[in-house]
Design an enzyme around this catalytic site. Structure first.
Site, PDB file in Angstrom:
ATOM      1  N   CYS A  74      -4.327  -3.736   3.516  1.00 10.75           N
ATOM      2  CA  CYS A  74      -3.939  -3.484   4.908  1.00 10.75           C
ATOM      3  C   CYS A  74      -5.037  -3.845   5.925  1.00 10.75           C
ATOM      4  O   CYS A  74      -5.259  -5.009   6.218  1.00 10.75           O
ATOM      5  CB  CYS A  74      -3.497  -2.024   5.047  1.00 10.75           C
ATOM      6  SG  CYS A  74      -2.493  -1.683   6.520  1.00 10.75           S
TER       7      CYS A  74
ATOM      8  N   LYS B  90      -9.981   0.804  -1.337  1.00 12.67           N
ATOM      9  CA  LYS B  90     -10.053   0.317   0.041  1.00 12.67           C
ATOM     10  C   LYS B  90     -11.412   0.594   0.684  1.00 12.67           C
ATOM     11  O   LYS B  90     -11.866   1.734   0.738  1.00 12.67           O
ATOM     12  CB  LYS B  90      -8.937   0.975   0.865  1.00 12.67           C
ATOM     13  CG  LYS B  90      -8.730   0.393   2.254  1.00 12.67           C
ATOM     14  CD  LYS B  90      -7.523   1.063   2.898  1.00 12.67           C
ATOM     15  CE  LYS B  90      -7.137   0.443   4.219  1.00 12.67           C
ATOM     16  NZ  LYS B  90      -5.953   1.129   4.802  1.00 12.67           N
TER      17      LYS B  90
ATOM     18  N   GLU C 184       0.864  -1.178   0.000  1.00 13.77           N
ATOM     19  CA  GLU C 184       0.000   0.000   0.000  1.00 13.77           C
ATOM     20  C   GLU C 184       0.907   1.237   0.000  1.00 13.77           C
ATOM     21  O   GLU C 184       2.038   1.186   0.496  1.00 13.77           O
ATOM     22  CB  GLU C 184      -0.836  -0.043   1.279  1.00 13.77           C
ATOM     23  CG  GLU C 184      -1.732   1.147   1.553  1.00 13.77           C
ATOM     24  CD  GLU C 184      -2.370   1.084   2.946  1.00 13.77           C
ATOM     25  OE1 GLU C 184      -3.366   1.771   3.141  1.00 13.77           O
ATOM     26  OE2 GLU C 184      -1.859   0.340   3.821  1.00 13.77           O
TER      27      GLU C 184
END
Length: 263
Positions: free
Chosen positions: A148, A111, A40
């Site tokens: 993440c 995300k 990321e």
């Protein structure tokens, strides 16, 4: 399929970061990699941006994506990496892009689970993605894209597996803190075991992040790992037969009795 997992410490200079990524792609290809997974924020860390993140994303995301496509085609390998994508609104998306060995954009994942935890509020800087999970085909694998904090949500990775993913690619900027290293390794192995799939995970090595990139096989065995090296990669051979064996001896997906559908 040979998969490289790479970690590095990107700077405020997007061009310099692209150069580093391409150098590492070249190193990975020399070792036989057919896919190279990066963290990321490989484009630029949010805290390094000299301008509002929205402006950085609008200006640099197209250049970053073009750079990934160019280097993937030049080296003949697929590449996965994260950056900030303009949304046309006040806040950008935190996006993972997957590019084929021909340089074509296979897919992008914006995300969904923003890191509003441990006294941090990512939602102040980033717009939540609303396009849902993303699975792309790379070689013989269906690759699920994970960003993440997503890895803390078992229903998210299970949804990717139900979409056909047999390899989860986690791009992270895993922040340091009490027990965070243990959380990282535990979550990665857990996601592999409960889904009997491969997990490859790349994390930044900026001063606030842990590195510790890792690859885990479908039975939870760590097949490759790094420590805090600022710039490093390793290559593993992700074997489909390992999935078949795991799902034969440990048929948890077939033995489920409660299926949670979409909300």
């Amino acid at each position: 399929m040979k998969v490289a997992v790479a970690q590095f410490a990107p700077t405020a200079d997007v061009g310099r970061n692209l150069t580093t990524i391409e150098e590492m792609v070249g190193e990975a290809v020399m070792a036989g990699a057919e896919l190279v997974a990066f963290p990321e924020e490989s484009m630029i860390p949010a805290e390094a941006a000299a301008q509002p993140l929205r402006d950085v994303a609008e200006k640099h995301w197209p250049v970053f994506l073009d750079g990934l496509s160019r280097m993937a085609a030049a080296h003949g390998t697929a590449v996965i990496a994260g950056g900030y994508e303009g949304s046309g609104a006040a806040l950008p998306y935190n996006t993972i892009a997957a590019v084929s060995a021909d340089g074509e954009l296979l897919g992008r994942y914006r995300k969904m689970h923003l890191y509003d935890a441990f006294d941090y509020r990512e939602s102040r800087e980033v717009q939540r993605g609303d396009e849902g999970p993303c699975v792309v085909r790379i070689g013989e694998f269906n690759v699920g894209l994970v960003n993440c904090y997503d890895v803390r949500f078992p229903e998210f990775t299970r949804s990717l597996v139900e979409m056909g993913a047999d390899l989860l690619s986690v791009s992270a900027a895993w922040v340091r803190g009490p027990l965070k290293e243990d959380h990282w390794t535990t979550l990665l192995r857990t996601r592999a075991i409960e889904n009997t799939c491969w997990v490859v995970a790349a994390s930044l090595t900026t001063p606030d992040c842990i590195g510790m990139s890792m690859a885990v096989d479908p039975l939870g065995i760590v097949r490759g790992a790094l420590g805090e090296e600022e710039r490093a990669l390793f290559v593993i051979d992700a074997d489909k037969h390992r999935i078949d064996r795991a799902r034969t001896v440990l048929p948890v997906l077939r033995n489920r009795r409660i299926i949670i559908g979409p909300r």
